[in-house]
Design a protein around this motif. Structure first.
Motif, short mmCIF file in Angstrom:
data_model
loop_
_atom_site.label_atom_id
_atom_site.label_comp_id
_atom_site.label_asym_id
_atom_site.label_seq_id
_atom_site.Cartn_x
_atom_site.Cartn_y
_atom_site.Cartn_z
N HIS A 138 42.42 -8.68 48.50
CA HIS A 138 43.59 -7.84 48.24
C HIS A 138 43.39 -6.44 48.84
O HIS A 138 44.29 -5.92 49.50
CB HIS A 138 43.83 -7.74 46.73
N GLU A 139 42.21 -5.88 48.61
CA GLU A 139 41.95 -4.52 49.11
C GLU A 139 41.89 -4.48 50.62
O GLU A 139 42.29 -3.49 51.24
CB GLU A 139 40.64 -3.98 48.51
N LEU A 140 41.40 -5.52 51.27
CA LEU A 140 41.33 -5.55 52.73
C LEU A 140 42.70 -5.80 53.36
O LEU A 140 42.96 -5.35 54.48
CB LEU A 140 40.35 -6.64 53.20
N ASN A 141 43.55 -6.50 52.65
CA ASN A 141 44.87 -6.83 53.18
C ASN A 141 45.72 -5.60 53.44
O ASN A 141 46.44 -5.55 54.44
CB ASN A 141 45.60 -7.76 52.21
N GLN A 142 45.65 -4.63 52.56
CA GLN A 142 46.50 -3.43 52.71
C GLN A 142 46.21 -2.68 54.01
O GLN A 142 47.13 -2.50 54.83
CB GLN A 142 46.33 -2.50 51.49
N PRO A 143 44.97 -2.22 54.24
CA PRO A 143 44.73 -1.49 55.49
C PRO A 143 44.86 -2.39 56.73
O PRO A 143 45.28 -1.92 57.79
CB PRO A 143 43.29 -0.96 55.35
#
Length: 185
Positions: A133-138
């Motif tokens: 989830h955290e990698l998807n945003q950037p």
């Protein structure tokens, strides 16, 4: 129960079931046949020893019983001297067969180990989900801006080529993030 010479004088039904012979075939024989070699003398010594109170008692002592078929059975033994006045005239022992309890402890230990493994897997899955989830945003931002640059730059220019590489590598990274996300499922 046994006399002071170690001859069995009382053998109940529960003892019959564990030992594997009826009382009539056991009464009168030596108490030593109920324990692995040397254990009967050791137990009598413990009953009389100062380390165990020296009062002719032994309580909840873990030892082994020997069945008629030769099977060693883990037991908890409480034993005492039978006295008349100050003189010991016999002994009595009450034992608990620990086989079922030990099996239950083993099953419990196995279940606890499975829970520990399952908890670790759950933590890994949660961590993978959070990372994805955290990698998807950037990553979405990088892909969007790289695509925007690629469209605005003149095809064939070094900058356009660099933007294509950024888009290609970002797509490869997005596939890795999707695989990480699958771990959570």
């Amino acid at each position: 129960s046994a006399d002071m010479r170690g001859r069995i004088i009382l053998f109940n039904r529960a003892a019959e079931r564990v030992f594997g012979l009826p009382a009539r075939q056991v009464i009168g024989s030596s108490v030593e046949r109920l324990y692995p070699p040397g254990n009967a003398r050791k137990l009598m010594s413990l009953i009389r020893s100062e380390a165990h109170g020296g009062k002719g008692r032994l309580e909840s002592y873990r030892t082994e019983f020997l069945t008629y078929a030769g099977e060693v059975v883990p037991i908890s033994l409480s034993a005492a001297l039978i006295t008349r006045g100050e003189r010991a005239i016999g002994s009595v022992g009450i034992f608990t067969d620990l086989r079922e309890r030990l099996r239950m402890e083993q099953r419990l230990e196995h279940a606890q180990e499975q829970l520990r493994v399952q908890e670790k897997q759950t933590i890994v899955a949660e961590l993978a989900g959070a990372a994805a989830h955290e990698l998807n945003q950037p990553l979405t931002s990088v892909m969007g801006y790289a695509e925007l640059l690629r469209r605005r730059l003149e095809p064939g220019s070094p900058q356009h080529h660099a933007a294509e590489i950024i888009v290609s590598e970002a797509e490869r990274m997005a596939e890795i993030v999707r695989k990480i996300g699958k771990i959570t499922r």
